[in-house]
Design an enzyme around this catalytic site. Structure first.
Site, PDB file in Angstrom:
ATOM      1  N   GLY A   1       1.127  -4.278  -5.528  1.00 23.42           N
ATOM      2  CA  GLY A   1       0.708  -2.953  -5.474  1.00 23.42           C
ATOM      3  C   GLY A   1      -0.288  -2.642  -6.492  1.00 23.42           C
ATOM      4  O   GLY A   1       0.033  -2.482  -7.558  1.00 23.42           O
TER       5      GLY A   1
ATOM      6  N   THR B   1       0.861  -1.308   0.023  1.00 27.68           N
ATOM      7  CA  THR B   1      -0.113  -0.004   0.043  1.00 27.68           C
ATOM      8  C   THR B   1       0.819   1.325  -0.133  1.00 27.68           C
ATOM      9  O   THR B   1       0.213   2.371   0.474  1.00 27.68           O
ATOM     10  CB  THR B   1      -0.984  -0.005   1.181  1.00 27.68           C
TER      11      THR B   1
ATOM     12  N   ARG C   1       8.818   7.774 -10.166  1.00 29.45           N
ATOM     13  CA  ARG C   1       9.218   7.154 -11.388  1.00 29.45           C
ATOM     14  C   ARG C   1       9.781   8.162 -12.412  1.00 29.45           C
ATOM     15  O   ARG C   1      10.354   7.878 -13.279  1.00 29.45           O
ATOM     16  CB  ARG C   1       8.068   6.267 -11.958  1.00 29.45           C
TER      17      ARG C   1
ATOM     18  N   GLY D   1       7.931  -4.591  -4.469  1.00 22.35           N
ATOM     19  CA  GLY D   1       8.391  -4.417  -5.844  1.00 22.35           C
ATOM     20  C   GLY D   1       7.971  -5.362  -6.771  1.00 22.35           C
ATOM     21  O   GLY D   1       8.683  -5.550  -7.892  1.00 22.35           O
TER      22      GLY D   1
ATOM     23  N   GLN E   1      11.988  -8.054   4.398  1.00 20.76           N
ATOM     24  CA  GLN E   1      11.290  -7.595   3.508  1.00 20.76           C
ATOM     25  C   GLN E   1      12.111  -6.846   2.405  1.00 20.76           C
ATOM     26  O   GLN E   1      12.610  -5.735   2.637  1.00 20.76           O
ATOM     27  CB  GLN E   1      10.112  -6.747   3.657  1.00 20.76           C
TER      28      GLN E   1
ATOM     29  N   TYR F   1       4.300   5.902   4.467  1.00 17.71           N
ATOM     30  CA  TYR F   1       3.676   5.942   3.316  1.00 17.71           C
ATOM     31  C   TYR F   1       2.660   6.945   3.413  1.00 17.71           C
ATOM     32  O   TYR F   1       1.333   6.721   3.897  1.00 17.71           O
ATOM     33  CB  TYR F   1       2.888   4.694   2.869  1.00 17.71           C
TER      34      TYR F   1
END
Length: 334
Positions: free
Chosen positions: A281, A20, A228, A205, A176, A57
């Site tokens: 995701g 998330t 990105r 990812g 992770q 996040y």
């Protein structure tokens, strides 16, 4: 949904979980809260019973959204809830590492409140903080485990030597790391270390920030604060190399399995040694539609060789996910 039991915790995790980070909005161009809640509930209804989040996040926003979705779904005992600790931020959104005992004790209470729960199933140190002895961080987390606030302890983005120091003070159930067809650095050390010691890998990812979804095009423009825009994989000429690899992987999946590249990428990942869960995701419920076609088949040795050959032929200038790492704690020893 297929599942697997963790070796060092009384927890069974689904082979696919929901990540998330994007739902939090920060570094992903914003978010739609109602749509995000619908996506989480849809994931749970499809058997994607592990939800992974983190305070950073969206600076608490992702956890708040997850909390709303959990309240709407109910049945808390059917959900594996994973969140993280060890990153702090200021009013300008600058992030720093902080795994001190005081920070951990504050974070657990903040996360429980935002998530609307009284326990967390897997509590993970987000990034290693060399300014605090790993044993001290581990001991603080073990105290929380013994108090019933968390069920299992995990780390993220740790090297083997850091995990070894951590394990001296507390049982370590999961790690992770970033892991996908395009980012395989952990195969040199982290993956064998964890596999040999029964530490379950929760791979993040899985679709490499959308590259392996099969929907990315060369003219794709990224808006707002979308990370990105600065990800070296999404800059030419590398972007073209990765898109060419996706096209050839998609053709291979269609020819040999009647699947698409998104199914191939997820199947490849959960077939890897030590991988307990692959994090998918998604920000829209329909993005979860392919999940059923990931299950019920596997890749044989010939397929793995063919996939590697495609990657070697297409990607002549590979790059890893290092750009995502927050700066080291300035208090860390040189």
């Amino acid at each position: 949904m297929d599942s697997i039991k963790l070796d060092h915790a009384d927890i069974t995790v689904p082979r696919i979980g929901l990540g998330t980070w994007a739902i939090g909005g920060w570094m992903w161009g914003g978010t739609d809260d109602a749509q995000a809640v619908d996506t989480i509930v849809s994931a749970l209804e499809r058997g994607i019973g592990l939800i992974d989040t983190a305070p950073v996040y969206g600076f608490g926003h992702s956890e708040e959204i997850v909390g709303k979705a959990l309240a709407q779904f109910g049945r808390r005992d059917e959900i594996i809830l994973a969140t993280k600790l060890g990153l702090a931020w200021d009013d300008q959104g600058r992030v720093r590492r902080d795994s001190s005992p005081a920070r951990i004790r504050q974070e657990i209470e903040d996360s429980l409140r935002r998530l609307r729960t009284d326990y967390i199933d897997i509590y993970q140190v987000h990034w290693p903080d060399a300014a605090v002895p790993y044993e001290e961080t581990a001991q603080t987390l073990d105290d929380l485990r013994r108090a019933g606030k968390i069920r299992a302890i995990g780390v993220s983005n740790y090297r083997p030597e850091q995990m070894e120091a951590f394990r001296a003070a507390a049982p370590l159930a999961t790690d992770q790391p970033p892991y996908n067809l395009f980012e395989r650095e952990i195969e040199a050390d982290v993956q064998p270390y964890c596999t040999e010691r029964g530490i379950g890998l929760i791979a993040y990812g899985a679709l490499c920030r959308g590259l392996l979804s099969g929907r990315m095009r060369a003219d794709r423009a990224f808006q707002g604060d979308d990370l990105r825009q600065h990800d070296p994989k999404f800059q030419q000429p590398r972007f073209g190399q990765y898109l060419n690899a996706v096209e050839r992987l998609d053709a291979y999946a269609r020819e040999h399995y009647g699947k698409r590249v998104i199914h191939l990428a997820l199947r490849w990942l959960i077939d890897q040694p030590g991988v307990a869960t692959a994090l998918w995701g998604a920000r829209h419920p329909e993005q979860l539609d392919p999940v059923e076609d990931v299950l019920g088949w596997s890749l044989d040795a010939d397929a793995l060789k063919a996939i590697d050959a495609i990657l070697d032929a297409c990607i002549t200038d590979p790059v890893g996910p290092e750009f995502m790492a927050p700066p080291e704690n300035s208090a860390a020893p040189a």
